[in-house]
Design an enzyme around this catalytic site. Structure first.
Site, PDB file in Angstrom:
ATOM      1  N   PHE A 123       6.749   9.255 -23.075  1.00 24.73           N
ATOM      2  CA  PHE A 123       5.939   9.682 -21.954  1.00 24.73           C
ATOM      3  C   PHE A 123       7.021   9.934 -20.687  1.00 24.73           C
ATOM      4  CE2 PHE A 123       3.681   8.291 -17.943  1.00 24.73           C
ATOM      5  CZ  PHE A 123       2.608   9.213 -17.762  1.00 24.73           C
ATOM      6  N   THR A 126       9.513  10.316 -14.996  1.00 23.50           N
ATOM      7  CA  THR A 126      10.334  10.269 -14.329  1.00 23.50           C
ATOM      8  C   THR A 126      11.493  11.443 -14.461  1.00 23.50           C
ATOM      9  OG1 THR A 126      10.577   7.862 -14.273  1.00 23.50           O
ATOM     10  CG2 THR A 126      12.597   8.838 -13.695  1.00 23.50           C
ATOM     11  N   GLN A 339      23.290 -20.133 -16.005  1.00 22.76           N
ATOM     12  CA  GLN A 339      23.865 -21.475 -15.209  1.00 22.76           C
ATOM     13  C   GLN A 339      23.884 -22.646 -16.002  1.00 22.76           C
ATOM     14  OE1 GLN A 339      25.256 -20.500 -12.305  1.00 22.76           O
ATOM     15  NE2 GLN A 339      26.007 -22.409 -11.567  1.00 22.76           N
ATOM     16  N   ILE A 340      22.784 -23.278 -16.456  1.00 24.33           N
ATOM     17  CA  ILE A 340      22.724 -24.159 -17.389  1.00 24.33           C
ATOM     18  C   ILE A 340      23.706 -24.203 -18.348  1.00 24.33           C
ATOM     19  CG2 ILE A 340      21.317 -25.520 -18.887  1.00 24.33           C
ATOM     20  CD1 ILE A 340      19.010 -24.809 -17.054  1.00 24.33           C
ATOM     21  N   GLU A 366       9.042   1.071 -14.548  1.00 21.60           N
ATOM     22  CA  GLU A 366       7.626   1.185 -14.089  1.00 21.60           C
ATOM     23  C   GLU A 366       7.217   0.714 -12.706  1.00 21.60           C
ATOM     24  OE1 GLU A 366       4.736   1.169 -17.039  1.00 21.60           O
ATOM     25  OE2 GLU A 366       6.131   0.816 -18.803  1.00 21.60           O
TER      26      GLU A 366
END
Lengths: 382, 262
Positions: A123, A126, A339-340, A366
């Site tokens: 599609f 843009t 981070q964990i 989108e």
């Protein structure tokens, strides 16, 4: 109020989860590294009916509802964002325009093989200089000797250059409206149209296994009857397509967050520091709780939008809220998941590092978060 | 040809499970119920046979389970079974292997079959005794651990997997067959299958339909579970600490050699 999924929705969710966890997840790292388009997964998804999930059976689809579609996209994105965008863009952007605006003949010719997953379709909205400003389309189509002759460029078009791709539906200026603004129409452009070429695949930060290209039209020629929907309706049509697409992109975002949360939870239970699993530390517990809380919140918004769409309600605002929120949730959750993981989260071989790269586009594609806020503000009447 | 596949509805094998000390039964609340994974292989075998034989071959799934679990059977229908029969009765609750097989055999006689395919084991009870008991009560041959099967001239021929290879075994129909996990990965239920499954019938059967001459359920059980214990906690593994790779490899090799593993 009823929060129970129907038996059918649960069965579809469980099928999507089984498929994604067993067939997609083990491949995600390799596909990302090699930028390898998942042809075999597309063919398996076609066999299972995912590629035509929401379309009626008479057009080769599975006839499932939007809730089932959202649940399916979530489960696939939970395993791999590239595979999920390939499927979601195919359904929401590739096939849906034919379903919504195609003539019966166009539906038979294009929608049926698309819904069966035998063919992919792009599609093209843009352009290099028209993203959020999609109305400012500079691709032009002029009628000459019974043909449309197209000139222009489209950018970032998903599924536009795979071996399975049949073509792309593009927006082009086809004239001037009485108020002096450009008239936009949707035109069906098959891969073989003379003058239509695709670039190589873009090198991307994330979604690396998905197929994204730039399309170029140099006196590209298609027959006069290649319009999708009436001439001049293109702007209205793509806004409708994007409305539905928001549920899809929101599901993609929260699915990625779910995948990152899965990884973080498991890692927190396995990783021992100071003599116990780090999941026993309040700092980590609070992170995991906040992640789960936001995921649940986003999921509810998405399912509400999907439910509204299935029940013929106005879902546009809920879908926009869900898209915006889910995109931001995916950023926060993926960030905390890394981070964990500490230093390991920065390493290529840990899935969260891929997810961190895959996440950013959720806030851009989108409709950027900023444009999403504008859309919602307008819907609020501000 | 009529193929019947028995399926057991068991708690999700991936879920954490707990046994209630008072009833000595698995706690089912909060645990999702799924098709016994071994039975999915049995169903896969049935569907493959149906595809190969064609004609008017049908696949019926049979389950003995509480009525509340009826919808779990839809997955088998979505995978491709034609219809289902569910035997449900409060009087069946607490049945041991004997009671289960006795009631199932009587029900299966009523359902009728040319070939009865049974998964080799259930994921929850794991007695592995039901297929044999069924064949006994149904007065049919029993061929077990099939990795391949075909039907020709009214006979079933299977490749029976053994530790050292395979045997080729033939049996007249009707017969009972169990499947090995090498028969082939169970297929996914497609969306088309899921959408079609809601239109397929799940026929209900109760104890009164069977006319049993002995009581089943907890009252008729011939075996009693006396006690149970969780598996012993695994001891800590040995961590080999070595100055360099070669020393470490040697230490691991010596350990494996001592255990006669290499």
């Amino acid at each position: 109020m009823n929060f129970d999924l129907t038996d059918e929705q649960r069965a579809i969710q469980s099928l999507a989860r089984d498929f994604a966890q067993h067939e997609v997840k083990p491949r995600a790292e390799h596909m990302d590294r090699e930028e390898a388009f998942p042809y075999d997964l597309v063919s398996k998804m076609a066999e299972l009916g995912f590629m035509g999930l929401p379309f009626p059976e008479k057009y080769g689809g599975a006839g499932a509802d939007t809730v089932s579609y959202a649940l399916t996209v979530m489960e696939i994105a939970r395993a791999d964002a590239s595979t999920a965008i390939t499927m979601a863009a195919h359904v929401s952007l590739g096939a849906t325009p034919f379903y919504l605006f195609g003539t019966e003949e166009q539906k038979q010719k294009y929608l049926v093989p698309l819904a069966q997953g035998k063919m992919l379709w792009g599609f093209g909205l843009t352009e290099p200089n028209a993203g959020s400003d999609a109305g400012n389309c500079s691709t032009k189509a002029v009628k000459q000797n019974g043909n449309w002759v197209i000139n222009g460029t489209k950018a970032f078009i998903t599924n536009s250059g795979t071996d399975l791709t049949g073509g792309t539906t593009i927006t082009a200026v086809t004239g001037t409206r009485p108020d002096g603004r450009p008239e936009i129409s949707n035109i069906i452009v098959p891969q073989a149209a003379p003058g239509f070429t695709r670039s190589k695949k873009y090198k991307k930060m994330g979604w690396r296994a998905s197929d994204t290209r730039e399309l170029s039209f140099v006196d590209a020629t298609v027959p006069e009857d290649s319009l999708l929907g009436p001439q001049g309706e293109g702007y209205k049509q793509f806004l409708t397509i994007l409305d539905g697409g928001r549920i899809s992109v929101a599901a993609l975002s929260v699915g990625l967050a779910m995948g990152a949360y899965d990884e973080a939870l498991q890692y927190a239970k396995d990783r021992v520091a100071f003599g116990k699993p780090i999941s026993k530390f309040q700092a980590i517990q609070f992170k995991l709780v906040d992640m789960l809380c936001e995921i649940e919140h986003a999921k509810l918004m998405i399912l509400k939008a999907a439910w509204e769409k299935d029940h013929g309600r106005d879902y546009v605002q809920t879908a926009s809220l869900a898209k915006l929120y889910a995109a931001e949730v995916s950023r926060r959750v993926v960030n905390e998941a890394v981070q964990i993981h500490g230093g390991y989260g920065f390493m290529d071989e840990y899935p969260v590092s891929r997810m961190y790269r895959d996440q950013k586009i959720n806030e851009i594609g989108e409709g950027t978060n900023e444009v999403q806020r504008l859309v919602i503000a307008r819907l609020m009447g501000l | 040809m009529k193929i019947v596949v028995t399926v057991k509805l068991v708690p999700d094998p991936n879920a954490e499970k707990r046994i209630d000390p008072a009833t000595k039964r698995l706690v089912r609340t909060g645990v999702e119920t799924v098709l016994n994974p071994y039975d999915e292989y049995a169903l896969e075998a049935a569907l493959q046979l149906k595809e190969r034989i064609g004609g008017d071959t049908t696949v019926t799934v049979f389950a003995m389970a509480p009525e509340s679990l009826k919808e779990t059977l839809r997955k088998a229908l979505a995978m491709g079974a034609d219809d289902a029969v569910l035997l449900s009765d409060a009087g069946l609750e607490g049945s041991d292997v004997w009671g289960t097989s006795y009631a199932m055999a009587h029900a299966l006689k009523k359902v009728g079959f040319d070939l009865l395919i049974v998964g080799g084991l259930s994921d929850d009870g794991s007695t592995g005794a039901t297929p044999g008991a069924l064949a006994e009560y149904l007065q049919t041959p029993l061929v077990t651990n099939a990795r391949k099967a075909d039907v020709a001239d009214g006979k079933l021929q299977i490749e029976r997997e053994t530790d050292t290879g395979y045997q080729i075994v033939k049996a007249p129909l009707p017969t009972v067959m169990t499947t090995a996990l090498t028969f082939g990965e169970p297929r996914y239920a497609s969306l088309k299958g899921i959408m079609g499954a809601k239109k397929k019938t799940i026929a209900a059967m109760a104890l009164a339909d069977l006319g049993l001459d002995q009581s089943v359920g907890a009252a008729g059980a011939k075996t009693e579970l006396l006690s149970f214990a969780p598996p012993p906690v695994r001891g800590k593994g040995n961590v080999v600490e070595a100055a360099d790779g070669a020393t470490g490899a040697k230490a691991i090799f010596d350990f494996l050699k001592e255990k006669k593993l290499v």
